[in-house]
Scaffold this motif. Structure first.
Motif, PDB file in Angstrom:
ATOM      1  N   TYR A  13       0.841  -1.191   0.000  1.00 62.11           N
ATOM      2  CA  TYR A  13       0.000   0.000   0.000  1.00 62.11           C
ATOM      3  C   TYR A  13       0.875   1.239   0.000  1.00 62.11           C
ATOM      4  O   TYR A  13       1.904   1.297   0.692  1.00 62.11           O
ATOM      5  N   ARG A  14       0.463   2.209  -0.761  1.00 62.36           N
ATOM      6  CA  ARG A  14       1.058   3.542  -0.673  1.00 62.36           C
ATOM      7  C   ARG A  14       0.180   4.356   0.274  1.00 62.36           C
ATOM      8  O   ARG A  14      -1.050   4.371   0.136  1.00 62.36           O
ATOM      9  N   PHE A  15       0.801   5.031   1.224  1.00 64.86           N
ATOM     10  CA  PHE A  15       0.073   5.759   2.262  1.00 64.86           C
ATOM     11  C   PHE A  15       0.446   7.231   2.178  1.00 64.86           C
ATOM     12  O   PHE A  15       1.615   7.590   2.317  1.00 64.86           O
ATOM     13  N   ILE A  16      -0.546   8.075   1.937  1.00 68.23           N
ATOM     14  CA  ILE A  16      -0.343   9.516   1.855  1.00 68.23           C
ATOM     15  C   ILE A  16      -1.231  10.174   2.909  1.00 68.23           C
ATOM     16  O   ILE A  16      -2.459  10.102   2.832  1.00 68.23           O
ATOM     17  N   ASP A  17      -0.605  10.797   3.894  1.00 68.55           N
ATOM     18  CA  ASP A  17      -1.346  11.395   5.002  1.00 68.55           C
ATOM     19  C   ASP A  17      -1.388  12.910   4.844  1.00 68.55           C
ATOM     20  O   ASP A  17      -0.386  13.598   5.020  1.00 68.55           O
ATOM     21  N   GLN A  18      -2.564  13.430   4.507  1.00 66.17           N
ATOM     22  CA  GLN A  18      -2.774  14.870   4.411  1.00 66.17           C
ATOM     23  C   GLN A  18      -3.819  15.329   5.427  1.00 66.17           C
ATOM     24  O   GLN A  18      -4.531  16.296   5.214  1.00 66.17           O
ATOM     25  N   SER A  19      -3.851  14.614   6.550  1.00 65.36           N
ATOM     26  CA  SER A  19      -4.876  14.904   7.565  1.00 65.36           C
ATOM     27  C   SER A  19      -4.484  16.033   8.507  1.00 65.36           C
ATOM     28  O   SER A  19      -5.312  16.472   9.311  1.00 65.36           O
ATOM     29  N   ASN A  20      -3.252  16.495   8.418  1.00 65.57           N
ATOM     30  CA  ASN A  20      -2.803  17.528   9.372  1.00 65.57           C
ATOM     31  C   ASN A  20      -2.242  18.755   8.665  1.00 65.57           C
ATOM     32  O   ASN A  20      -1.380  19.446   9.214  1.00 65.57           O
ATOM     33  N   LEU A  21      -2.746  19.053   7.472  1.00 63.95           N
ATOM     34  CA  LEU A  21      -2.241  20.195   6.719  1.00 63.95           C
ATOM     35  C   LEU A  21      -2.872  21.512   7.145  1.00 63.95           C
ATOM     36  O   LEU A  21      -2.425  22.579   6.722  1.00 63.95           O
ATOM     37  N   GLY A  22      -3.923  21.461   7.954  1.00 62.03           N
ATOM     38  CA  GLY A  22      -4.485  22.678   8.528  1.00 62.03           C
ATOM     39  C   GLY A  22      -5.543  23.362   7.691  1.00 62.03           C
ATOM     40  O   GLY A  22      -5.915  22.902   6.605  1.00 62.03           O
ATOM     41  N   PRO A  23      -6.035  24.511   8.178  1.00 62.41           N
ATOM     42  CA  PRO A  23      -7.182  25.197   7.563  1.00 62.41           C
ATOM     43  C   PRO A  23      -6.944  25.709   6.156  1.00 62.41           C
ATOM     44  O   PRO A  23      -7.908  25.954   5.423  1.00 62.41           O
ATOM     45  N   THR A  24      -5.692  25.904   5.749  1.00 56.19           N
ATOM     46  CA  THR A  24      -5.451  26.451   4.407  1.00 56.19           C
ATOM     47  C   THR A  24      -5.501  25.386   3.322  1.00 56.19           C
ATOM     48  O   THR A  24      -5.475  25.710   2.133  1.00 56.19           O
ATOM     49  N   PHE A  25      -5.583  24.119   3.695  1.00 56.20           N
ATOM     50  CA  PHE A  25      -5.646  23.020   2.720  1.00 56.20           C
ATOM     51  C   PHE A  25      -7.031  23.010   2.091  1.00 56.20           C
ATOM     52  O   PHE A  25      -8.029  22.760   2.757  1.00 56.20           O
ATOM     53  N   ASN A  26      -7.096  23.293   0.800  1.00 54.29           N
ATOM     54  CA  ASN A  26      -8.364  23.471   0.100  1.00 54.29           C
ATOM     55  C   ASN A  26      -8.894  22.134  -0.410  1.00 54.29           C
ATOM     56  O   ASN A  26      -8.143  21.323  -0.956  1.00 54.29           O
ATOM     57  N   ALA A  27     -10.193  21.925  -0.264  1.00 55.90           N
ATOM     58  CA  ALA A  27     -10.797  20.650  -0.675  1.00 55.90           C
ATOM     59  C   ALA A  27     -10.662  20.413  -2.177  1.00 55.90           C
ATOM     60  O   ALA A  27     -10.639  19.257  -2.620  1.00 55.90           O
ATOM     61  N   LEU A  28     -10.582  21.463  -2.977  1.00 60.52           N
ATOM     62  CA  LEU A  28     -10.376  21.274  -4.411  1.00 60.52           C
ATOM     63  C   LEU A  28      -9.070  20.526  -4.676  1.00 60.52           C
ATOM     64  O   LEU A  28      -8.967  19.728  -5.612  1.00 60.52           O
ATOM     65  N   GLN A  29      -8.063  20.784  -3.838  1.00 59.34           N
ATOM     66  CA  GLN A  29      -6.789  20.085  -3.975  1.00 59.34           C
ATOM     67  C   GLN A  29      -6.946  18.584  -3.725  1.00 59.34           C
ATOM     68  O   GLN A  29      -6.279  17.765  -4.356  1.00 59.34           O
TER      69      GLN A  29
END
Length: 280
Positions: A13-29
């Motif tokens: 499995y490849r695991f990519i954790d973007q759960s802690n990028l904060g309020p500026t992380f846009n859902a479009l991304q």
């Protein structure tokens, strides 16, 4: 012991954790990232991938939501409550994302003979495995009075805590689930209930929008009497992925994936500008 779906059994499995990028992380991304990963997983340049993501105070609308007769007023209400608003490119209707909601994308290849239902079934199987030590009561069926109701709603005792959507791109599928981990599920539902009341104002519409009853939605902590955090569930997911494969890689987007991400992100920006062009 819960049954393991065949799509979950892989050598890595490849695991990519973007759960802690904060309020500026846009859902479009997030949606552009899943599209890029679906392309690379589908063509075999990436193993099956799990991506975690959290977005703060964001309402993700479905395409039909943008056609509500009074959508401008509805979006205005959401913004007045402190929420950003976007329109997603996968199926479904409006959902609430905040710091207590963990999103998981499982990105699978689509070999010949794998249909769209298998992606949904695989996610249901994964969530059952993920929490098998604390509950065996998770069920998958439509909770009709919830927001974004669908056949693969996940619930305990009739109260929904998660919903699943799927986006198929070329030869890959991104199966996306939101998990209400902390906070109040009914408060999130009440927000969207008011949104639909304002956006529809009782008018007849060609599309049937949900009649939300906030009492049918809850968070996992409310349902299980636990005090799990988003980080706790993140750790559970990582351990379960290792149990299923025996090998985890954590490579970020690279090379052609970045190029595909940038293309898809630009498409998402343009699509949202068009869908919400009169709502500024």
């Amino acid at each position: 012991m819960q049954e393991t779906h065949r799509l979950l059994t892989t050598t890595s499995y490849r695991f990519i954790d973007q759960s802690n990028l904060g309020p500026t992380f846009n859902a479009l991304q997030s949606f552009a990232t899943d599209d890029s990963l679906a392309i690379s997983v589908g063509e075999g340049s990436s193993p099956t991938t799990a991506r975690l993501w959290v977005h703060h105070d964001t309402i993700v609308l479905g395409i039909p939501d943008a056609r509500l007769p009074y959508i401008q007023e509805g979006v205005g209400y959401l913004k007045s409550q402190g929420y950003k608003v976007i329109v997603r490119n996968s199926g479904g209707l409006a959902v609430v994302l905040d710091e207590g909601v963990l999103n998981l994308s499982l990105i699978f290849p689509n070999p010949e003979g794998v249909n769209i239902h298998e992606g949904y079934d695989a996610m249901v199987s994964f969530i059952e495995l993920l929490f098998e030590d604390v509950t065996t009561d998770i069920e998958a069926y439509e909770i009709t009075r919830s927001y974004c109701p669908g056949t693969y709603d996940l619930s305990i005792d009739g109260k929904k805590f998660a919903g699943i959507s799927q986006r198929r791109v070329k030869n890959g599928s991104a199966v996306q689930i939101y998990l209400d981990v902390t906070g109040s599920g009914s408060e999130r539902a009440a927000l969207l209930k008011t949104f639909y009341e304002i956006g529809k104002k009782g008018e007849e519409t060609r599309f049937t929008y949900p009649d939300i009853h906030p009492s049918v939605m809850a968070s996992l902590n409310e349902l299980l009497g636990t005090s799990m955090t988003v980080s706790d569930v993140r750790d559970r997911i990582l351990r379960k992925l290792y149990d299923l494969s025996g090998h985890i890689v954590t490579d970020p987007l690279e090379g052609e994936e970045i190029v595909n991400f940038e293309k898809r992100f630009e498409q998402m920006i343009k699509r949202n500008a068009k869908a919400l062009e009169n709502l500024t």
